[in-house]
Write a protein that holds these residues in place. Structure first.
Motif, PDB file in Angstrom:
ATOM      1  N   SER A 147       0.838  -1.201   0.000  1.00 40.66           N
ATOM      2  CA  SER A 147       0.000   0.000   0.000  1.00 40.66           C
ATOM      3  C   SER A 147       0.875   1.252   0.000  1.00 40.66           C
ATOM      4  O   SER A 147       1.785   1.389   0.814  1.00 40.66           O
ATOM      5  N   GLN A 148       0.621   2.180  -0.935  1.00 34.89           N
ATOM      6  CA  GLN A 148       1.404   3.413  -0.985  1.00 34.89           C
ATOM      7  C   GLN A 148       1.219   4.242   0.280  1.00 34.89           C
ATOM      8  O   GLN A 148       2.140   4.918   0.732  1.00 34.89           O
ATOM      9  N   ALA A 149       0.025   4.163   0.866  1.00 34.03           N
ATOM     10  CA  ALA A 149      -0.236   4.922   2.093  1.00 34.03           C
ATOM     11  C   ALA A 149       0.610   4.418   3.254  1.00 34.03           C
ATOM     12  O   ALA A 149       0.870   5.160   4.208  1.00 34.03           O
ATOM     13  N   LEU A 150       1.058   3.158   3.175  1.00 35.40           N
ATOM     14  CA  LEU A 150       1.875   2.596   4.252  1.00 35.40           C
ATOM     15  C   LEU A 150       3.169   3.374   4.416  1.00 35.40           C
ATOM     16  O   LEU A 150       3.579   3.683   5.539  1.00 35.40           O
ATOM     17  N   TRP A 151       3.824   3.705   3.297  1.00 30.79           N
ATOM     18  CA  TRP A 151       5.112   4.400   3.388  1.00 30.79           C
ATOM     19  C   TRP A 151       4.951   5.754   4.055  1.00 30.79           C
ATOM     20  O   TRP A 151       5.820   6.198   4.791  1.00 30.79           O
ATOM     21  N   THR A 152       3.827   6.406   3.831  1.00 30.88           N
ATOM     22  CA  THR A 152       3.575   7.700   4.462  1.00 30.88           C
ATOM     23  C   THR A 152       3.447   7.572   5.969  1.00 30.88           C
ATOM     24  O   THR A 152       3.920   8.425   6.728  1.00 30.88           O
ATOM     25  N   GLN A 153       2.836   6.467   6.417  1.00 27.75           N
ATOM     26  CA  GLN A 153       2.647   6.270   7.848  1.00 27.75           C
ATOM     27  C   GLN A 153       3.934   5.899   8.562  1.00 27.75           C
ATOM     28  O   GLN A 153       4.125   6.245   9.727  1.00 27.75           O
ATOM     29  N   LEU A 154       4.821   5.181   7.882  1.00 17.72           N
ATOM     30  CA  LEU A 154       6.082   4.762   8.511  1.00 17.72           C
ATOM     31  C   LEU A 154       7.070   5.927   8.444  1.00 17.72           C
ATOM     32  O   LEU A 154       8.122   5.855   7.808  1.00 17.72           O
ATOM     33  N   SER A 155       6.751   6.986   9.148  1.00 20.26           N
ATOM     34  CA  SER A 155       7.484   8.242   9.039  1.00 20.26           C
ATOM     35  C   SER A 155       8.865   8.209   9.684  1.00 20.26           C
ATOM     36  O   SER A 155       9.669   9.114   9.471  1.00 20.26           O
TER      37      SER A 155
END
Length: 363
Positions: free
Chosen positions: A193-201
């Motif tokens: 999920s592309q949104a995953l990378w945003t969350q793993l800040s």
């Protein structure tokens, strides 16, 4: 030694009995080690019958326990003082709900090389481990990331599994992750999920090598410093893939892919020119040195070997305006170069002349 005899030493804090043939721990074998903090019993022949219910729990000060490379199929009773537990290369194929009950102080758990998979874990198996920082699950049979991993995790290793998907629901809450190893799996662009990378800040190191990616993933974590994408099928790097990263990538590993000259446009590495120290582009299909190489300000290691490069222009690597070069290692062997035809000052910016490798070339 096949049996661990009774040992009486109240002052001992460390016991190493690794690489023996121990199968049995005597009833009073560890009772005389009241101050033991570290116990290494790796590479023995211990199994589930080797541990009585009070053998290990009696070690009330024990912090580190190494049980690697034995024949254990279930987690034995353990002391609540434990901080590091190693159970790599055993016969674990399930982790029931109470496997880690009472281990609130555990910060590092290693379970590599067992037979674990997502259905063999209770959804709440890891719930007691509220302080867990490092979790090693490599070399198992996982197709998906386990549910309810501790939010405290800073390092997760799941290389050499059978991962087909990594979802935001399974991993997005682990916002403290700094190191994530997903190498040697079955992942591709649509798997993550592309949104995953945003969350793993907080993520700084990401290993996606030995998978099935065809391009560099978009929206990478902003703080990423090291990215490994070796041994994939990457033939395209989207423009500005790294421009949003701060303070910027230090290491980018793209060896053994399908990159050609046409797949590296002028903006492929934008955002890394003032931060990157290591760039690995060996074992691709490059026909010339990428034009952007001379723009890097802090590059130390550059690998371009095992490509199809035929010529190296005079300013392809070293630009005369880049007087503060940091380049120490350059590999150009196993290409199609006529070394004697390379202009004389082409590699003048190398700070170590022994770091230049030009031979052998392909016939």
């Amino acid at each position: 030694m096949s049996d661990l005899p009774a040992i009486h030493d109240p002052e001992a804090s460390l016991l190493d009995v690794s690489e023996n043939d121990i199968t049995v721990i005597a009833a009073q074998g560890l009772a005389g080690l009241l101050n033991l903090e570290s116990l290494n019993m790796s590479k023995n022949r211990l199994d589930d019958e080797s541990f009585g219910p009070d053998r290990l729990p009696s070690l009330t000060l024990l912090k580190m326990l190494d049980l690697d490379s034995n024949h254990i199929s279930k987690i034995p009773a353990l002391p609540p003082s434990l901080e590091v537990l190693k159970l790599n290369h055993n016969k674990l194929n399930s982790l029931p709900l109470d496997s880690f009950k009472g281990l609130q102080k555990l910060v590092s758990l290693e379970l590599q090389g067992n037979g674990l998979y997502e259905a063999s874990l209770s959804p709440q198996t890891f719930r007691p481990l509220g302080r867990l920082v490092d979790l090693h699950l490599g070399g198992n049979l996982f197709r998906f990331v386990p549910k309810d991993l501790p939010a405290s995790l800073q390092k997760l290793e799941m290389g050499q599994n059978q991962l087909e998907q990594v979802t935001q629901e399974r991993l997005g809450h682990c916002v403290k992750l700094r190191v994530l190893d997903l190498s040697h799996n079955r992942l591709h662009e649509q798997s993550v999920s592309q949104a995953l990378w945003t969350q793993l800040s907080s993520l700084e190191t990401l290993d996606l090598s030995h998978n099935q990616f065809t391009q560099v993933p978009p929206n990478l974590p902003r703080r990423l410093r090291k990215l490994s994408l070796q041994h994939n099928n990457i033939h395209h790097i989207p423009a500005f893939s790294f421009r949003h990263l701060r303070p910027g990538l230090q290491s980018l590993q793209l060896s053994n892919n399908d990159l050609s000259h046409s797949s590296l446009n002028r903006n492929a590495f934008a955002g890394t020119f003032v931060s990157l120290a290591e760039l690995l582009l060996d074992n691709n299909r490059l026909s010339e040195v990428p034009q952007c190489i001379r723009l890097f300000k802090k590059l130390q290691v550059l690998r371009l070997d095992n490509n199809h490069i035929r010529t190296v222009k005079q300013w392809a690597v070293c630009h005369p305006k880049n007087s503060d070069s940091t380049l120490t290692s350059l590999h150009l062997e196993s290409n199609l170069l006529q070394v004697e035809a390379i202009p004389p000052k082409t590699f003048s910016c190398l700070t170590d002349t022994q770091g230049l490798v030009l031979h052998p070339q392909q016939v």
